[in-house]
Design an enzyme around this catalytic site. Structure first.
Site, short mmCIF file in Angstrom:
data_model
loop_
_atom_site.label_atom_id
_atom_site.label_comp_id
_atom_site.label_asym_id
_atom_site.label_seq_id
_atom_site.Cartn_x
_atom_site.Cartn_y
_atom_site.Cartn_z
CB SER A 10 54.21 27.76 36.63
OG SER A 10 54.14 26.95 35.46
CG HIS A 12 51.50 26.31 31.70
ND1 HIS A 12 50.50 25.66 31.01
CD2 HIS A 12 52.53 26.47 30.82
CE1 HIS A 12 50.91 25.46 29.76
NE2 HIS A 12 52.12 25.93 29.63
CG ASP A 32 60.81 28.14 38.83
OD1 ASP A 32 59.75 27.99 38.18
OD2 ASP A 32 61.16 29.23 39.32
CG ASP A 33 65.70 30.96 36.50
OD1 ASP A 33 66.31 29.87 36.42
OD2 ASP A 33 65.56 31.73 35.53
N GLY A 64 54.44 30.87 30.78
CA GLY A 64 53.35 31.53 30.07
C GLY A 64 53.80 32.67 29.17
CG HIS A 126 36.91 24.42 9.43
ND1 HIS A 126 37.08 25.22 8.33
CD2 HIS A 126 35.76 24.82 10.02
CE1 HIS A 126 36.08 26.07 8.24
NE2 HIS A 126 35.26 25.86 9.26
CG HIS A 135 48.09 30.92 26.34
ND1 HIS A 135 48.36 31.34 27.61
CD2 HIS A 135 47.17 29.92 26.48
CE1 HIS A 135 47.64 30.63 28.48
NE2 HIS A 135 46.91 29.78 27.81
C1 LIG Z 1 43.06 42.61 29.07
C2 LIG Z 1 43.98 42.45 30.26
C3 LIG Z 1 45.36 41.96 29.81
C4 LIG Z 1 44.11 43.85 30.91
O1 LIG Z 1 44.95 43.75 32.00
P1 LIG Z 1 45.48 45.12 32.69
O2 LIG Z 1 46.25 45.92 31.69
O3 LIG Z 1 46.16 44.73 33.96
O4 LIG Z 1 44.15 45.92 32.93
P2 LIG Z 1 43.45 46.36 34.30
O5 LIG Z 1 43.08 45.14 35.10
O6 LIG Z 1 44.32 47.39 34.95
O7 LIG Z 1 42.12 47.03 33.77
C5 LIG Z 1 42.13 48.24 33.04
C6 LIG Z 1 40.73 48.52 32.54
O8 LIG Z 1 40.40 47.56 31.52
C7 LIG Z 1 39.23 46.82 31.93
N1 LIG Z 1 39.44 45.42 31.52
C8 LIG Z 1 40.46 44.62 31.89
N2 LIG Z 1 40.34 43.41 31.31
C9 LIG Z 1 39.23 43.46 30.57
C10 LIG Z 1 38.59 42.53 29.74
N3 LIG Z 1 39.09 41.28 29.57
N4 LIG Z 1 37.47 42.90 29.10
C11 LIG Z 1 36.94 44.14 29.28
N5 LIG Z 1 37.52 45.08 30.04
C12 LIG Z 1 38.65 44.74 30.68
C13 LIG Z 1 39.15 46.96 33.44
O9 LIG Z 1 37.85 46.80 33.92
C14 LIG Z 1 39.65 48.38 33.61
O10 LIG Z 1 38.63 49.27 33.25
P3 LIG Z 1 38.49 50.72 33.93
O11 LIG Z 1 39.73 51.47 33.52
O12 LIG Z 1 37.23 51.28 33.35
O13 LIG Z 1 38.43 50.48 35.41
C15 LIG Z 1 43.44 41.44 31.29
O14 LIG Z 1 42.42 41.95 32.10
C16 LIG Z 1 42.96 40.14 30.66
O15 LIG Z 1 41.84 40.01 30.19
N6 LIG Z 1 43.87 39.15 30.67
C17 LIG Z 1 43.63 37.84 30.17
C18 LIG Z 1 43.66 36.83 31.33
C19 LIG Z 1 43.44 35.45 30.83
O16 LIG Z 1 42.75 35.23 29.88
N7 LIG Z 1 44.05 34.49 31.48
C20 LIG Z 1 43.96 33.13 31.00
C21 LIG Z 1 44.72 32.16 31.81
S1 LIG Z 1 44.58 30.55 31.12
#
Ligand SMILES: CC(C)(COP(=O)(O)OP(=O)(O)OC[C@H]1O[C@@H](n2cnc3c(N)ncnc32)[C@H](O)[C@@H]1OP(=O)(O)O)[C@@H](O)C(=O)NCCC(=O)NCCS
Length: 199
Positions: A10, A12, A32-33, A64, A126, A135
């Site tokens: 991936s 990652h 990887d599968d 992940g 700290h 993560h």
């Molecule tokens: C929180 C999270 C898991 C939600 O994912 P989801 O369940 O697929 O949610 P959706 O994208 O369908 O969004 C649903 C609602 O939540 C809101 N929302 C989603 N993520 C949000 C966040 N981080 N902060 C505030 N609101 C958020 C969307 O705007 C949407 O609002 P609405 O219903 O008013 O339109 C995702 O958005 C997130 O933040 N993931 C973390 C990604 C990350 O940090 N990756 C790092 C890689 S190193």
């Protein structure tokens, strides 16, 4: 020859391969599968993930999803990999199978569990106690004296304020600010972070 087997071809996994090269690994292979993936970052995919138990070499799981990462890691001994440009304070403990990416800072007297990802440019300050298979995503910051339970995902750019406890299996959305203890497993988003969905 120092060889690393990475489970998970991936993005990652690519980052982990870079860290491995900087830690003196000379041979890198992926598992990887998905049979359609022949290579990752120029390194060969030599089999499926379940073959990790049969191959010789150092091993790490680059998947992940914390549940999958835990399941695979519990079958094999894994190495801990730290990018040379991460900053690790005194008296820090880092568990087996954890990776610490470039630019991450882990400050004094903190304990990081097994199978964690301390991702690019994140920080854990700290006296923290970070559980297993956590993560800390890219650019997230955990302030001092925070306790984080197992399998928590701290989203990109999120902040956990000092002296907070986060229970296991929480997902903290990107950019959230956690300013009070999270005692129910679930998804939290926003500033300040509020429960959006239960586990
Ligand atoms: C929180 C999270 C898991 C939600 O994912 P989801 O369940 O697929 O949610 P959706 O994208 O369908 O969004 C649903 C609602 O939540 C809101 N929302 C989603 N993520 C949000 C966040 N981080 N902060 C505030 N609101 C958020 C969307 O705007 C949407 O609002 P609405 O219903 O008013 O339109 C995702 O958005 C997130 O933040 N993931 C973390 C990604 C990350 O940090 N990756 C790092 C890689 S190193």
């Amino acid at each position: 020859m120092k060889k690393l087997i990475i489970a998970g071809a991936s993005g990652h996994g690519k980052v982990i391969a870079d860290i491995a090269l900087k830690n003196g690994y000379e041979e890198i292979v992926f598992l990887d599968d998905d049979e359609s993936i022949g290579e990752c970052a120029g390194f060969p995919v030599v089999g499926k993930v379940k073959e990790i138990t049969t191959l010789d070499g150092h091993k790490i799981v680059a998947i992940g999803d914390a549940k999958i990462r835990r399941r695979i890691q519990e079958e094999v001994e894994t190495v801990t990999l730290i990018h040379p440009d991460a900053v690790i304070g005194r008296r820090v403990e880092i568990g087996e199978g954890t990776v610490v990416m470039a630019g991450a800072v882990i400050n004094s007297d903190t304990v990081i569990g097994r199978g964690c990802i301390v991702n690019t440019a994140s920080s854990v300050d700290h006296d923290c106690r970070i559980g297993d298979f956590v993560h800390v995503a890219v650019g997230a910051h955990v302030c001092g004296t925070v306790r984080v339970g197992d399998a928590v995902w701290i989203g990109a750019g999120a902040v956990i304020s000092n002296n907070i406890t986060v229970c296991e299996n929480c997902l903290i959305g990107a950019g959230a600010a956690v300013v009070e203890d999270l005692t129910f497993s679930g998804t939290y988003v926003g500033v300040p972070a509020r429960l959006r969905a239960c586990e």
